[in-house]
Structures are given as structure tokens and as C-alpha cells.
Design a protein around this motif. Sequence first.
Motif, PDB file in Angstrom:
ATOM      1  N   VAL A 114       0.794  -1.258   0.004  1.00 17.84           N
ATOM      2  CA  VAL A 114      -0.053  -0.010   0.025  1.00 17.84           C
ATOM      3  C   VAL A 114       0.798   1.049   0.091  1.00 17.84           C
ATOM      4  CG1 VAL A 114      -1.651   1.419   1.249  1.00 17.84           C
ATOM      5  CG2 VAL A 114      -1.987  -1.114   1.237  1.00 17.84           C
ATOM      6  N   VAL A 115       0.674   2.114  -0.801  1.00 23.58           N
ATOM      7  CA  VAL A 115       1.449   3.527  -1.019  1.00 23.58           C
ATOM      8  C   VAL A 115       0.282   4.527  -1.224  1.00 23.58           C
ATOM      9  CG1 VAL A 115       3.052   4.660  -2.353  1.00 23.58           C
ATOM     10  CG2 VAL A 115       3.396   2.353  -2.408  1.00 23.58           C
ATOM     11  N   GLU A 121       5.891   9.365  -2.148  1.00 23.24           N
ATOM     12  CA  GLU A 121       6.280   8.142  -3.122  1.00 23.24           C
ATOM     13  C   GLU A 121       5.620   8.226  -4.225  1.00 23.24           C
ATOM     14  OE1 GLU A 121       4.617   7.685  -0.165  1.00 23.24           O
ATOM     15  OE2 GLU A 121       5.734   6.406   1.073  1.00 23.24           O
ATOM     16  N   PHE A 122       4.494   8.940  -4.467  1.00 19.05           N
ATOM     17  CA  PHE A 122       3.914   9.400  -5.551  1.00 19.05           C
ATOM     18  C   PHE A 122       4.373  10.758  -6.181  1.00 19.05           C
ATOM     19  CE2 PHE A 122       1.387   5.475  -5.380  1.00 19.05           C
ATOM     20  CZ  PHE A 122       0.882   5.335  -6.741  1.00 19.05           C
ATOM     21  N   ASN A 123       4.812  11.664  -5.335  1.00 14.84           N
ATOM     22  CA  ASN A 123       4.882  13.111  -5.645  1.00 14.84           C
ATOM     23  C   ASN A 123       6.379  13.484  -5.750  1.00 14.84           C
ATOM     24  OD1 ASN A 123       2.139  14.071  -5.736  1.00 14.84           O
ATOM     25  ND2 ASN A 123       2.090  12.784  -3.755  1.00 14.84           N
ATOM     26  N   ARG A 137       9.571  16.011  -9.356  1.00 14.63           N
ATOM     27  CA  ARG A 137       9.107  15.208 -10.433  1.00 14.63           C
ATOM     28  C   ARG A 137       8.582  16.296 -11.538  1.00 14.63           C
ATOM     29  NH1 ARG A 137       4.715  10.597  -9.812  1.00 14.63           N
ATOM     30  NH2 ARG A 137       4.072  11.312 -11.942  1.00 14.63           N
ATOM     31  N   PRO A 138       9.059  16.103 -12.900  1.00 16.66           N
ATOM     32  CA  PRO A 138       8.777  17.107 -13.758  1.00 16.66           C
ATOM     33  C   PRO A 138       7.255  17.446 -14.020  1.00 16.66           C
ATOM     34  CG  PRO A 138       9.841  15.164 -14.837  1.00 16.66           C
ATOM     35  CD  PRO A 138      10.016  15.005 -13.294  1.00 16.66           C
ATOM     36  N   ASP A 139       6.626  16.609 -13.815  1.00 18.50           N
ATOM     37  CA  ASP A 139       5.075  16.783 -14.204  1.00 18.50           C
ATOM     38  C   ASP A 139       4.438  17.231 -12.994  1.00 18.50           C
ATOM     39  OD1 ASP A 139       5.718  14.418 -12.535  1.00 18.50           O
ATOM     40  OD2 ASP A 139       3.783  13.355 -13.462  1.00 18.50           O
ATOM     41  N   ARG A 140       5.218  17.590 -11.894  1.00 16.32           N
ATOM     42  CA  ARG A 140       4.518  18.289 -10.740  1.00 16.32           C
ATOM     43  C   ARG A 140       5.238  19.760 -10.241  1.00 16.32           C
ATOM     44  NH1 ARG A 140       2.453  13.973 -10.903  1.00 16.32           N
ATOM     45  NH2 ARG A 140       1.773  12.405  -9.255  1.00 16.32           N
TER      46      ARG A 140
END
Length: 511
Positions: A114-115, A121-123, A137-140
Motif C-alpha cells: 500500500v502506497v 512516493e507518488f509526488n 517530478r517534472p510533471d509536478r
Amino acid sequence: MAGANPATPTTVAALSTFSPRPPPMQASGYEDSETLLAHRPAPSRSFLSGIISMASRRRFAVATCSLTAVSLLGLWFFGSLWAAGPKPVAVIEDEISTIPPIPINSSESSVAVVVDPLGPEFNLVGRPTKHFRDSLRPDRKYITSWISAGWTNDVMTYINLIYLGIITDRIPIIPMFTPSHIGGAVPPIDFGLVFDVPRLRTALGKPVLEWHQVKNRHSQELDEIGCWNTWEAVQEREAYPRRSQVPEHLKLDISYTKAPTWIKVIPHFEHDMHSSFWSLAALAFPEARSANLVPPLKSPQNHVLLPPDEQLLCYDYLYYVCANQPFEFEFDYSPAWRFVGQYMYWTPTIERLADQYVRRAIGAAEDHPTPPYIAIHVRRGDFKVWCDEDTTGCFASLPVIARRVEEVKVELRQRKGITVNHIIMTSDERNTTWWEDVKTLGWYPIDHSQTGELLGPWYPVLIDAAIQSLGAGFVGTDRSTMSMLARKRVESWSDGATRIFKWGKPDSDDH
């Protein structure tokens, strides 16, 4: 906070009877691995042979070994804590946060990992890096700022930062708290050791990150970045950006660009320094940003000239920010409080310590729940500058405060059917006679005589703030932001009864 009150000193042995325990696992829909193994029915050999293929057996073996390793690691860690005796809370939580994960090969395991999609972890790209940009992250897009006031005001600053992140659709990255109120030699403390960040993310439905998750806290690498200078745009006494210890801790070399003066809520008014959320938000978007770029200041170390960063938006100071009017935190409509502040709960460790200190103060029996209480916060120390040399007629007297306490008692009884018999006093007053008068009223002081030694210098104020906010009712000091936040927490979290007493002259609180 209670400061040096004359309550009976507590020995280390006595305090160890309620010494801090490791915080519970964050709720994730899963039980502790030991509990899972203990309650899982053991499958029979014939059953397994009938339904599990050779490849499935291999996946089952890997998963079982992984779960066993997690269990053994947990038993070893918590067993070692038990054997070694109590440790400072910060040490315990730091040890828990650095337990290495058990590697599980997802191609060979049927165990679901579970993440949190709102977590790091996602950002972020991965683990904290030596340079903060390597983690982004380049998309954030992200947002951050620094603190530069007393601790409660710093809490409000971070609330404003998170709210500004919400309205600009950026991920806030929260720095640490610096010890402005307890001495510069004290190390900073992580935001996440004070406030429950996973719970905050869940309540907001938005990512919230901490700087130590982005940049390795031990990194000595200097990072250059451009930020907005709001301080010079809202006041004229200091011709430089707001100063803060935080960039030094984060090893940041900042080139500041002065924000436009139209961010100020009351133009040309020297007695107020508030900007508005949406004027600052405008600078987060390309059109307003490009239209208001002026030559930046050189960074102090590498002397670089950088415009405000577009991926990691940053401002020098966000305490003096409002939506409608200055100091609107006081009011019930405050958007920063409604959409962020009320969801910033204490960590389970802080809540548990506050409960233990209350129980010890009132002498609660171990086999009985903590009774409802009313907390009082009397702020006096630094408020003396507003009084003459004789503060007797300036500060509210104990009878004045007692009248407010009775009002809270009556409201709780009439509105909620709660009878409160325990009154907890927290204060920075150091006069021993005053504290004796407090005890004569039957009120209970909080004994912090051993808190700093056992838990560290941060914990007296953290425990006091939690005690103030977790009662059924609260009585606080007018013009104290610590009292103001405690009042709002009691109202939001417990639907409690609250009062604020006024001071400044003998009849200030007449009503």
C-alpha cells in the motif's frame, strides 16, 4: 507554556511510569503483521497442493518470508526499546522513520504494497537527494516558504503556506520548526513530529510534503533558487527580504525578486503588513509572474541572479497573509483555518503525552478514563511590555479568569450535559506566589520540571499546546496567538465551550 512553576518536582523514575511509547502504526486498512500472522488460518498441505502451482508456491514462499522478516524486525525493534527503557520522543520517532523497508520483488510476490498516493512516493522521484531538484517530478509543481516568528505564529505561517498551495494547485513542501522561542542552540524539529501529516493529507485530499523528504537532511550541498520577496512590498522599515534560519538549515542560496506593492491589502498603510492570498497566488501563474519581474537581488553566497523559480515557487514570508482582512485567523470564516488549520492534528505521540501529563496533574487512577477538563492559558511574560512597571492592574486577575471558567462550566453543562470538575492551568508566569494562588483555587498546574531533560526542550510548549486544545473547554488570553489557536481547536475538534479574557487595565474584562 507552564514554564518554571512551583509544582512538586517529578523524579525521573516517576515520569518513567508513563514514559513515551512508540507511536501506533498509521492507519492503512491493514493490521500489524504479527496480528495478521496470528489470526490467519493455517492452510492444510493437501489444500495447498491442490490449488497452488509451482510458480504460485514460489510466490507464496517469498511473501511468507517477507511477512516473517517484517514481524521479526518489529519484534526486535520494539523489544529493544522495552529493554533499554524510555528514550526521548524525538529519538524514538526518528528510529521508527528510518527502519529500512523489507525489499519485496513485485514480480514474485502476491503481497499488496500500500502506497499513499498523496505522499512522497507518488509526488517525488524517490528517496531524498543531495540536491532538492533531483527529487522533484517534472510533471509536478511545488510551493514553499520560510518561518520567522514565535512558534505559534510559525504554525500559522505553515497553515497559510498549505492553503496557498491549495489555491495555486501546487504541492506544499513544509520546512522544519526552528527554535525561536527556546534558544538558537536547540536543534530544529520536523513538522511531522508535531503534526500528523498523513492524517492531514487524507483530510485535505491533497499531497503535503516535508523538506527532509525532498532533500537529504545531512546534505551539505548548496542549492541556488529564485524566490519572491514579499517583505519589502508590504513594509518600509526593513530594506531586505524577511530573514529566516530555515534557508541556512536547508542549504539554500536564494536570489530574491521584490514582489509588486499591489500585493498589500491596505495600500500605503504603515501599521499593517498583510498581503492577500490571491495577490500572491497570481504571481504563481505565468501572466502575472512575467508582468512583474524586476531585476533580482544577488544571492548571498554564490551571487547568482535568478528569477522566481517556476517549478518550486517560494516566498520569503507568509505569516502576514489574509483573504479579507488583517489577522482574520481570529474570525470563524478564516479560509486558512477552515480549509487547512482545523485538520492539522497533533501526532499520536504528542496527544498521548498531553493525556499523560493531564492524568498525572489531576491524579487520575490508572483504571479510569481521563475525565473532561477545562484548560486555561495565561500568557504574561513578554506581554509585560504593554504594561506599566506595576502589572497588577494590567493583567487579568485570577478572580477575573475564574469568572470565565465558570461561564465555560455552565455552557458545557447546559449545552452538552457535561459536568467538569478539573481545571488545568498552563502559563509562562514565574511568580511562585501566583502559582500558589492557582492551586488554592483547586486548579492543577502542569509539572514540566523534568520534561526538557527527558524529552527535549521542544516538548514543554508542545505538550502545553496539546493540553490546551484537547479539553472540553478552554479559557485563554486576549491577543495571544497561542490562546487563539487553542480556542479554535477546541471549538473545531470537540465542539467545546471557550472564552477569552481581556486585559490591559483593571476593568478590561468587565461584562
